[in-house]
Design a protein around this motif. Structure first.
Motif, PDB file in Angstrom:
ATOM      1  N   THR A  10     -22.333  -6.304  16.459  1.00  0.00           N
ATOM      2  CA  THR A  10     -23.309  -7.183  15.958  1.00  0.00           C
ATOM      3  C   THR A  10     -24.316  -7.946  17.024  1.00  0.00           C
ATOM      4  O   THR A  10     -23.727  -7.999  18.116  1.00  0.00           O
ATOM      5  N   ASP A  11     -25.263  -8.428  16.657  1.00  0.00           N
ATOM      6  CA  ASP A  11     -26.091  -9.070  17.797  1.00  0.00           C
ATOM      7  C   ASP A  11     -25.308 -10.198  18.319  1.00  0.00           C
ATOM      8  O   ASP A  11     -25.365 -10.812  19.496  1.00  0.00           O
ATOM      9  N   HIS A  12     -24.442 -11.049  17.455  1.00  0.00           N
ATOM     10  CA  HIS A  12     -23.596 -12.088  17.754  1.00  0.00           C
ATOM     11  C   HIS A  12     -22.403 -11.374  18.991  1.00  0.00           C
ATOM     12  O   HIS A  12     -22.250 -12.272  19.877  1.00  0.00           O
ATOM     13  N   GLN A  13     -22.007 -10.476  18.943  1.00  0.00           N
ATOM     14  CA  GLN A  13     -21.017  -9.912  20.001  1.00  0.00           C
ATOM     15  C   GLN A  13     -21.759  -9.640  21.269  1.00  0.00           C
ATOM     16  O   GLN A  13     -21.134  -9.924  22.375  1.00  0.00           O
ATOM     17  N   ARG A  15     -24.491 -11.209  22.143  1.00  0.00           N
ATOM     18  CA  ARG A  15     -25.028 -12.493  22.873  1.00  0.00           C
ATOM     19  C   ARG A  15     -23.518 -12.978  23.332  1.00  0.00           C
ATOM     20  O   ARG A  15     -23.533 -13.635  24.581  1.00  0.00           O
ATOM     21  N   ASP A  16     -22.254 -13.054  22.706  1.00  0.00           N
ATOM     22  CA  ASP A  16     -21.272 -13.710  23.191  1.00  0.00           C
ATOM     23  C   ASP A  16     -20.682 -13.003  24.567  1.00  0.00           C
ATOM     24  O   ASP A  16     -20.466 -13.575  25.533  1.00  0.00           O
TER      25      ASP A  16
END
Ligand code: FES
Length: 56
Positions: A10-13, A15-16
């Motif tokens: 995901t985009d979240h992963q 960014r993280d």
């Protein structure tokens, strides 16, 4: 939002991974596996990495 459907990244992963120290698309790819299967997500993933690094 899924960026990479092959590996469910995901985009979240992404960014993280950058917040945790990745500072290039290559490092994000190694950390998450994004873009290592069919490669269709590579362009979008690269853009996301570029924008996120710019904001950090
Ligand atoms: Fe990311 Fe296929 S969608 S490698």
């Amino acid at each position: 939002m899924y960026v990479c459907l092959c590996l469910g990244v995901t985009d979240h992963q992404i960014r993280d991974a950058i917040y945790e120290g990745c500072c290039s698309y290559r490092q994000v790819r190694e950390a998450t596996g994004v873009g290592t299967q069919c490669g269709k997500c590579a362009c979008e993933a690269k853009n996301l990495v570029r924008h996120t690094i710019h904001d950090v």
